[in-house]
Design an enzyme around this catalytic site. Sequence first.
Site, PDB file in Angstrom:
ATOM      1  N   GLU A 181       0.847  -1.196   0.000  1.00  8.98           N
ATOM      2  CA  GLU A 181       0.000   0.000   0.000  1.00  8.98           C
ATOM      3  C   GLU A 181       0.879   1.241   0.000  1.00  8.98           C
ATOM      4  O   GLU A 181       1.948   1.251   0.628  1.00  8.98           O
ATOM      5  CB  GLU A 181      -0.914   0.004   1.230  1.00  8.98           C
ATOM      6  CG  GLU A 181      -1.900  -1.164   1.204  1.00  8.98           C
ATOM      7  CD  GLU A 181      -2.866  -1.171   2.397  1.00  8.98           C
ATOM      8  OE1 GLU A 181      -2.744  -0.303   3.281  1.00  8.98           O
ATOM      9  OE2 GLU A 181      -3.736  -2.061   2.425  1.00  8.98           O
ATOM     10  N   HIS A 194      -7.806   1.438   2.095  1.00 10.97           N
ATOM     11  CA  HIS A 194      -7.672   0.976   3.489  1.00 10.97           C
ATOM     12  C   HIS A 194      -8.400   1.920   4.455  1.00 10.97           C
ATOM     13  O   HIS A 194      -7.823   2.378   5.452  1.00 10.97           O
ATOM     14  CB  HIS A 194      -6.189   0.849   3.880  1.00 10.97           C
ATOM     15  CG  HIS A 194      -5.968  -0.133   4.998  1.00 10.97           C
ATOM     16  ND1 HIS A 194      -4.862  -0.919   5.104  1.00 10.97           N
ATOM     17  CD2 HIS A 194      -6.738  -0.451   6.073  1.00 10.97           C
ATOM     18  CE1 HIS A 194      -4.950  -1.670   6.187  1.00 10.97           C
ATOM     19  NE2 HIS A 194      -6.093  -1.401   6.797  1.00 10.97           N
TER      20      HIS A 194
HETATM   21  N1  NAD Z   1      -9.856  -2.452   6.589  1.00 12.36           N
HETATM   22  C1  NAD Z   1      -9.601  -1.878   7.736  1.00 12.36           C
HETATM   23  O1  NAD Z   1      -9.459  -0.669   7.828  1.00 12.36           O
HETATM   24  C2  NAD Z   1      -9.523  -2.725   8.962  1.00 12.36           C
HETATM   25  C3  NAD Z   1      -9.890  -2.179  10.199  1.00 12.36           C
HETATM   26  C4  NAD Z   1      -9.871  -3.012  11.326  1.00 12.36           C
HETATM   27  C5  NAD Z   1      -9.449  -4.335  11.213  1.00 12.36           C
HETATM   28  N2  NAD Z   1      -9.051  -4.819   9.996  1.00 12.36           N
HETATM   29  C6  NAD Z   1      -8.610  -6.209   9.842  1.00 12.36           C
HETATM   30  O2  NAD Z   1      -9.767  -7.041   9.898  1.00 12.36           O
HETATM   31  C7  NAD Z   1      -9.376  -8.344  10.323  1.00 12.36           C
HETATM   32  C8  NAD Z   1     -10.344  -8.864  11.376  1.00 12.36           C
HETATM   33  O3  NAD Z   1     -10.319  -8.017  12.523  1.00 12.36           O
HETATM   34  P1  NAD Z   1     -11.020  -8.506  13.882  1.00 12.36           P
HETATM   35  O4  NAD Z   1     -10.908  -7.386  14.861  1.00 12.36           O
HETATM   36  O5  NAD Z   1     -12.349  -9.088  13.601  1.00 12.36           O
HETATM   37  O6  NAD Z   1     -10.003  -9.671  14.295  1.00 12.36           O
HETATM   38  P2  NAD Z   1     -10.254 -10.883  15.315  1.00 12.36           P
HETATM   39  O7  NAD Z   1      -8.918 -11.286  15.770  1.00 12.36           O
HETATM   40  O8  NAD Z   1     -11.308 -10.495  16.307  1.00 12.36           O
HETATM   41  O9  NAD Z   1     -10.897 -12.013  14.386  1.00 12.36           O
HETATM   42  C9  NAD Z   1     -10.161 -12.768  13.473  1.00 12.36           C
HETATM   43  C10 NAD Z   1     -10.817 -14.130  13.378  1.00 12.36           C
HETATM   44  O10 NAD Z   1     -10.267 -14.838  12.275  1.00 12.36           O
HETATM   45  C11 NAD Z   1     -10.089 -16.179  12.662  1.00 12.36           C
HETATM   46  N3  NAD Z   1      -9.088 -16.766  11.778  1.00 12.36           N
HETATM   47  C12 NAD Z   1      -7.771 -16.465  11.694  1.00 12.36           C
HETATM   48  N4  NAD Z   1      -7.196 -17.156  10.701  1.00 12.36           N
HETATM   49  C13 NAD Z   1      -8.176 -17.902  10.141  1.00 12.36           C
HETATM   50  C14 NAD Z   1      -8.204 -18.797   9.060  1.00 12.36           C
HETATM   51  N5  NAD Z   1      -7.091 -19.060   8.346  1.00 12.36           N
HETATM   52  N6  NAD Z   1      -9.367 -19.409   8.751  1.00 12.36           N
HETATM   53  C15 NAD Z   1     -10.494 -19.132   9.477  1.00 12.36           C
HETATM   54  N7  NAD Z   1     -10.522 -18.276  10.495  1.00 12.36           N
HETATM   55  C16 NAD Z   1      -9.376 -17.666  10.827  1.00 12.36           C
HETATM   56  C17 NAD Z   1      -9.681 -16.110  14.119  1.00 12.36           C
HETATM   57  O11 NAD Z   1      -9.911 -17.332  14.790  1.00 12.36           O
HETATM   58  C18 NAD Z   1     -10.598 -14.984  14.618  1.00 12.36           C
HETATM   59  O12 NAD Z   1     -11.843 -15.471  15.056  1.00 12.36           O
HETATM   60  C19 NAD Z   1      -7.940  -8.229  10.823  1.00 12.36           C
HETATM   61  O13 NAD Z   1      -7.078  -8.724   9.820  1.00 12.36           O
HETATM   62  C20 NAD Z   1      -7.752  -6.729  10.962  1.00 12.36           C
HETATM   63  O14 NAD Z   1      -6.404  -6.347  10.777  1.00 12.36           O
HETATM   64  C21 NAD Z   1      -9.108  -4.053   8.871  1.00 12.36           C
END
Ligand code: NAD
Length: 412
Positions: free
Chosen positions: A259, A282
């Site tokens: 990015e 993002h």
């Molecule tokens: N786009 C954005 O601006 C933005 C903002 C916030 C968070 N995010 C991203 O969103 C994602 C989710 O955030 P969150 O707070 O819900 O995280 P979280 O840790 O609460 O949830 C992630 C889930 O994914 C599951 N998981 C991990 N690897 C897996 C796989 N290979 N197969 C199946 N399940 C799997 C975990 O068990 C967990 O339940 C993160 O990657 C975070 O960085 C992006």
Amino acid sequence: MLRALLLENVHPVAAQNLRDAGIEVVERSGALDENELIESLADVQILGIRSKTQVTRKVVENAPGLLAVGTFSIGTNQIDLAAAAAHGVAVFNAPYSNTRSVVELALAEIIALTRRLTVRDKALHDGVWDKTAEGAHEVRGRTLGIIGYGNIGSQLSVLAENLGMRVVFYDAAEKLALGNAHRVETLDELLAVADAVTIHVDGRPGNAGLFGADLFDRMKPGAIFLNLSRGFVVDVAALREHVLSGHLSGAAVDVFPTEPKKRGDGFASELRGLDNVILTPHVGGSTEEAQEAIGEFVSKKVRDYVQTGSTTLSVNLPNLQLEHTGVGRIMLLHRNVPGVLAAVNQVFADHGANIEAQMLATRGDLGYVVTDISDVTQRGASVKLQEMASTVRLRIRDAFERPEFPPGPAAG
Ligand SMILES: NC(=O)c1ccc[n+]([C@@H]2O[C@H](COP(=O)([O-])OP(=O)(O)OC[C@H]3O[C@@H](n4cnc5c(N)ncnc54)[C@H](O)[C@@H]3O)[C@@H](O)[C@H]2O)c1
């Protein structure tokens, strides 16, 4: 008086919360490089940053007065967490404060893509009245497949059901299904039924390349695909091929393998210019509401840590919260070696101190014991605790002896 340095334009609510707690706050709009940061931390106990300031081992080693770092963001990659822990510096982030913002963007995109809004919008801007129902659907009754049922995935599940969608989800861990959502055991089961597939897994290294050509092949023809998690999780070239071939009817992507560094920079991607593909820079978590929620959350965590010793939700110290009993408080971060608690309590016994409350937590190499006790500084026990070989950082909160720790509600 405690001093806080807030960098990178964190939301003003953070400075306000800290000032309300009697902490002096200095705000600077930009990030600082390593040397500038070390210089600026000379007389600072709390540092607030966003994603650009790097808190390296060198910074931590050269800021002996630093007690806590608040990162007003979700990620903590910009901080050497192990070095901070080894020097007794607590780090706090905001893991949930932008969850709702990401969920709302995902929902908006699911509706927009399912309705082919981007295509209609573009045609009309190009001067073409493309009035047709072809390829446009309601989301009601369609199936949403959520991969990663954590904070974001599970909240999306609830709101999508409220729109009348059926929800199936796949998670690597055991997760409670909310509402009528249905947990599936394999990705294949999910891909076979989902009209919209959305990825919300975390950024663990094993998730690199998680979603590639083989999984796109197994999606239902005409399905849509969303990634608002991490850029490296998806094979972007494979996504492009599946959109171009018509196998997917649309996609929304908010995160990319590489990015641009800053606002206004150019952006190159093989996804640019594709029909019914929404690209966003993002911004899933970027709303004014989320910024305020992050400011509120993180400032209260660092405030509570410096004032009461609470490490609840610290990302690098053992997590502990102890109700204040109104007497002095000894907060001892120590190396997690056998016998520390017994030795600590022997010191208290030798000084005739009566323990009102005590709690211990450990995390890896570190232990944290918080003890509420009267008059401990006068009795000299603190000197003995400081001298113990296992001591990493000793803090004492006594409203009379140590005015640098402002009195809390119970102790005042
Ligand atoms: N786009 C954005 O601006 C933005 C903002 C916030 C968070 N995010 C991203 O969103 C994602 C989710 O955030 P969150 O707070 O819900 O995280 P979280 O840790 O609460 O949830 C992630 C889930 O994914 C599951 N998981 C991990 N690897 C897996 C796989 N290979 N197969 C199946 N399940 C799997 C975990 O068990 C967990 O339940 C993160 O990657 C975070 O960085 C992006």
